[in-house]
Design an enzyme around this catalytic site. Structure first.
Site, mmCIF file in Angstrom:
data_model
loop_
_atom_site.group_PDB
_atom_site.id
_atom_site.type_symbol
_atom_site.label_atom_id
_atom_site.label_comp_id
_atom_site.label_asym_id
_atom_site.label_seq_id
_atom_site.Cartn_x
_atom_site.Cartn_y
_atom_site.Cartn_z
ATOM 1 N N SER A 142 -35.560 8.006 -7.281
ATOM 2 C CA SER A 142 -36.603 6.964 -7.234
ATOM 3 C C SER A 142 -37.840 7.603 -7.324
ATOM 4 O O SER A 142 -38.165 8.563 -6.845
ATOM 5 C CB SER A 142 -36.228 6.020 -6.007
ATOM 6 O OG SER A 142 -37.468 5.322 -6.092
ATOM 7 N N TYR A 158 -35.504 5.487 3.052
ATOM 8 C CA TYR A 158 -35.309 5.248 1.757
ATOM 9 C C TYR A 158 -35.853 6.391 0.915
ATOM 10 O O TYR A 158 -35.481 7.371 0.031
ATOM 11 C CB TYR A 158 -35.268 4.123 0.917
ATOM 12 C CG TYR A 158 -35.056 3.999 -0.490
ATOM 13 C CD1 TYR A 158 -33.798 3.756 -0.987
ATOM 14 C CD2 TYR A 158 -36.026 3.829 -1.392
ATOM 15 C CE1 TYR A 158 -33.141 3.759 -2.206
ATOM 16 C CE2 TYR A 158 -35.669 3.713 -2.633
ATOM 17 C CZ TYR A 158 -34.593 3.688 -3.155
ATOM 18 O OH TYR A 158 -34.141 3.711 -4.520
#
Length: 235
Positions: A142, A158
């Site tokens: 990401s 995350y």
């Protein structure tokens, strides 16, 4: 470039969202796809009937359990004799909360799925790839894991996990240099999925494009890179 005919792929976290779309696009290119899902559904996947799909089947896979990883990869190897492509897509988020209020259990869960899950699966498939002198490992990362873009405190576990996935990508790429196995990371961007939410600007088709591109790289393709929309992304 499309993947050569006869290749076999394993995509984790493929029951929905980006993982499902990655599996669909690979199948459209003639790859035999095993879609890793935590629980198999009684009904089979139905691809777009307008496209030619060689093979798509679901396989039970929990990336947090070594026994499940071993059972899934062994079943694929017994049935197909090879695993040419691994897409480590399974992932979870800790949500939007204060980075100064650590939830150790949630942090362990996120790291177990996002980082150790990718590590376990990669370890499991690499021996078969080495025997065939060919492999493509794609870690779905990401932009939120890019140190260059770590300028907001949201989803701290995350973000940290995806930064670790990027490091894992470089470590495996270096370890496997010269084996015919290319290892790369991809950011799908902010995609309209259950994780990304309905307001995300990108479709699952857009999000899946770069992982599929990396999964079907030619022999002289890059390794150890981090990509967004098929272009290098800042680490």
């Amino acid at each position: 470039m499309s993947a050569p005919q006869g290749q076999v792929a394993l995509v984790s976290g493929a029951s929905r969202g980006i993982g499902r779309e990655i599996a669909r696009q690979l199948a459209q290119q003639g790859v035999s796809v095993y879609a890793g899902v935590r629980k198999q559904k009684p009904t089979a996947f139905s691809p777009d009937r307008s496209s030619t799909v060689s093979s798509y089947r679901e396989i039970e896979l929990d990336v947090t359990q070594a026994g499940s990883v071993d059972a899934a990869t062994s079943r694929i190897l017994e049935g197909s004799g090879r695993i040419d492509i691994l897409v480590n897509n399974a992932g979870v988020s800790d949500g939007d909360h204060d980075a100064l209020q650590l939830d150790p259990d949630k942090f362990r869960e996120v790291m177990d799925v996002n980082v150790l899950g990718a590590w376990r699966l990669s370890e499991a498939v690499v021996p078969a790839m080495i025997r065939n002198n060919y492999g493509r490992i794609v870690n779905v990362s990401s932009t939120l894991g890019s140190l260059h873009h770590l300028n907001r405190p949201s989803e701290p576990a995350y973000r940290i996990s995806k930064a670790a996935v990027n490091a894992l990508t470089r470590v495996f790429a270096t370890r496997l240099d010269g084996t015919g196995i290319l290892v790369n990371a991809a950011s799908p961007g902010w995609v309209r999925t259950d994780l990304g939410g309905p307001n995300a600007p990108r479709s699952v088709q857009q999000g899946a494009d770069t992982p599929v591109w990396l999964a079907t790289l030619p022999p002289d393709g890059p390794s150890g890179g981090f990509f967004y929309d098929r272009a290098p992304l800042e680490w």
